[in-house]
Design a protein around this motif. Sequence first.
Motif, PDB file in Angstrom:
ATOM      1  N   UNK A  54     -47.991  64.472 -34.709  1.00  0.00           N
ATOM      2  CA  UNK A  54     -46.602  64.887 -34.497  1.00  0.00           C
ATOM      3  C   UNK A  54     -45.742  64.606 -35.732  1.00  0.00           C
ATOM      4  N   UNK A  55     -45.989  63.453 -36.378  1.00  0.00           N
ATOM      5  CA  UNK A  55     -45.239  63.106 -37.594  1.00  0.00           C
ATOM      6  C   UNK A  55     -45.510  64.140 -38.687  1.00  0.00           C
ATOM      7  N   UNK A  56     -46.769  64.491 -38.855  1.00  0.00           N
ATOM      8  CA  UNK A  56     -47.135  65.460 -39.891  1.00  0.00           C
ATOM      9  C   UNK A  56     -46.491  66.815 -39.601  1.00  0.00           C
ATOM     10  N   UNK A  57     -46.490  67.217 -38.333  1.00  0.00           N
ATOM     11  CA  UNK A  57     -45.863  68.485 -37.966  1.00  0.00           C
ATOM     12  C   UNK A  57     -44.366  68.454 -38.262  1.00  0.00           C
ATOM     13  N   UNK A  58     -43.719  67.324 -37.977  1.00  0.00           N
ATOM     14  CA  UNK A  58     -42.289  67.189 -38.257  1.00  0.00           C
ATOM     15  C   UNK A  58     -42.022  67.259 -39.755  1.00  0.00           C
ATOM     16  N   UNK A  59     -42.867  66.596 -40.524  1.00  0.00           N
ATOM     17  CA  UNK A  59     -42.685  66.575 -41.975  1.00  0.00           C
ATOM     18  C   UNK A  59     -42.891  67.967 -42.583  1.00  0.00           C
ATOM     19  N   UNK A  60     -43.774  68.744 -41.991  1.00  0.00           N
ATOM     20  CA  UNK A  60     -44.050  70.086 -42.504  1.00  0.00           C
ATOM     21  C   UNK A  60     -43.026  71.125 -42.023  1.00  0.00           C
ATOM     22  N   UNK A  61     -42.172  70.745 -41.093  1.00  0.00           N
ATOM     23  CA  UNK A  61     -41.131  71.646 -40.602  1.00  0.00           C
ATOM     24  C   UNK A  61     -39.924  71.567 -41.520  1.00  0.00           C
ATOM     25  N   UNK A  62     -39.366  72.693 -41.970  1.00  0.00           N
ATOM     26  CA  UNK A  62     -38.164  72.644 -42.813  1.00  0.00           C
ATOM     27  C   UNK A  62     -37.078  71.787 -42.153  1.00  0.00           C
ATOM     28  N   UNK A  63     -36.391  71.007 -42.962  1.00  0.00           N
ATOM     29  CA  UNK A  63     -35.441  70.022 -42.434  1.00  0.00           C
ATOM     30  C   UNK A  63     -34.413  70.656 -41.503  1.00  0.00           C
ATOM     31  N   UNK A  64     -33.896  71.819 -41.838  1.00  0.00           N
ATOM     32  CA  UNK A  64     -32.863  72.462 -41.020  1.00  0.00           C
ATOM     33  C   UNK A  64     -33.402  72.939 -39.675  1.00  0.00           C
ATOM     34  N   UNK A  65     -34.736  73.029 -39.557  1.00  0.00           N
ATOM     35  CA  UNK A  65     -35.334  73.548 -38.325  1.00  0.00           C
ATOM     36  C   UNK A  65     -35.925  72.451 -37.442  1.00  0.00           C
ATOM     37  N   UNK A  66     -35.822  71.200 -37.837  1.00  0.00           N
ATOM     38  CA  UNK A  66     -36.420  70.117 -37.056  1.00  0.00           C
ATOM     39  C   UNK A  66     -35.641  69.855 -35.769  1.00  0.00           C
ATOM     40  N   UNK A  67     -36.376  69.562 -34.733  1.00  0.00           N
ATOM     41  CA  UNK A  67     -35.752  69.166 -33.474  1.00  0.00           C
ATOM     42  C   UNK A  67     -35.263  67.730 -33.590  1.00  0.00           C
ATOM     43  N   UNK A  68     -34.390  67.282 -32.676  1.00  0.00           N
ATOM     44  CA  UNK A  68     -33.975  65.870 -32.698  1.00  0.00           C
ATOM     45  C   UNK A  68     -35.157  64.914 -32.596  1.00  0.00           C
ATOM     46  N   UNK A  69     -36.156  65.253 -31.798  1.00  0.00           N
ATOM     47  CA  UNK A  69     -37.339  64.389 -31.685  1.00  0.00           C
ATOM     48  C   UNK A  69     -38.089  64.315 -33.013  1.00  0.00           C
ATOM     49  N   UNK A  70     -38.191  65.428 -33.714  1.00  0.00           N
ATOM     50  CA  UNK A  70     -38.864  65.430 -35.015  1.00  0.00           C
ATOM     51  C   UNK A  70     -38.079  64.616 -36.037  1.00  0.00           C
ATOM     52  N   UNK A  71     -36.760  64.755 -36.024  1.00  0.00           N
ATOM     53  CA  UNK A  71     -35.937  63.953 -36.935  1.00  0.00           C
ATOM     54  C   UNK A  71     -36.097  62.479 -36.653  1.00  0.00           C
ATOM     55  N   UNK A  72     -36.219  62.121 -35.373  1.00  0.00           N
ATOM     56  CA  UNK A  72     -36.403  60.715 -34.998  1.00  0.00           C
ATOM     57  C   UNK A  72     -37.750  60.188 -35.480  1.00  0.00           C
ATOM     58  N   UNK A  73     -38.776  61.028 -35.430  1.00  0.00           N
ATOM     59  CA  UNK A  73     -40.098  60.614 -35.901  1.00  0.00           C
ATOM     60  C   UNK A  73     -40.079  60.273 -37.391  1.00  0.00           C
ATOM     61  N   UNK A  74     -39.244  60.963 -38.140  1.00  0.00           N
ATOM     62  CA  UNK A  74     -39.185  60.784 -39.592  1.00  0.00           C
ATOM     63  C   UNK A  74     -38.102  59.796 -40.023  1.00  0.00           C
ATOM     64  N   UNK A  75     -37.365  59.228 -39.065  1.00  0.00           N
ATOM     65  CA  UNK A  75     -36.206  58.395 -39.407  1.00  0.00           C
ATOM     66  C   UNK A  75     -36.598  57.167 -40.227  1.00  0.00           C
TER      67      UNK A  75
END
Length: 208
Positions: A54-75
Motif C-alpha cells: 500500500x505504501x508503494x502504491x501511494x508513493x507511485x500515485x501523483x501527489x495531487x491524486x493521493x487519497x487521504x489514506x495514501x497521504x497518511x501512509x506517507x506522512x
Amino acid sequence: MTKTLLSLSFSPRVASTSAALADGFIADWHKANPDAELRQRALGREAIAGPDEDWIAANMTPEAERTPDQANLLAASDQAIADLHAASHIVIATPMFNFGLPWTLKSYVDLIVRVGKTFSFDPATGFGPLLSADKKLMIVWSSAGEYQPGTPTEPFDHLTPYLRQVFGFMGITQSDAVSAGNMWGGPDAAAASLSAARAQLAALSPTW
C-alpha cells in the motif's frame, strides 16, 4: 544563516553507548553554535513502518491524486524528508548489528530515499541528488568488535560505507564517522575505545 542540527538515534537500548557519545558531541557543538536549532529524533525503540504494498502504491500515485489514506501512509516519510531538507548538520547515532545497520535504521533509509524528494531520475540522464551538498553528516557508532581502518576486520564494517553511499547518493558528501569498538573486548579495551572516540569527537566539535 541559522544552523539546524538533526539528531537521529537508532539504538534500542535506554543506556546506549552510541547515543551517549553523540549527545556529548552535540552538546560541545552547540556550545560553539549557540544560536543553532536542535531537532532530536529517538527512533531505535519504536517500530518504523517501512514500505509495504500500500505504501508503494501511494508513493507511485501523483501527489495531487493521493487519497487521504495514501497521504497518511506517507506522512512519516514526508516528515523525515522534511527534517533532512531543513537540517544543515545531521548526526546519526547507531550501534552496528551483525556488521551492518540495525533494522530501524534500514527502515528509516527506506523511508527517506524517494524519487522526487531526495533524488531525481531521468531515463536520459540517470539519477541526481536533491539534498544540498552543503549539509554535513556525522556517523557515531558502537560495536562489539573492532573494525577501525587498518585492522584485519575492517572489511566487516558494512555500516559506514553503506550510510556514506546512501547519503552521498542523495547529495550529502561531507561526512565524518567516529566509532567506539571493542565493547565486548573486556573493560580495559572498551574504556580505551570510548576514551579515543570521545577525544576524536571533542576535537571535531568546534569546527564541524
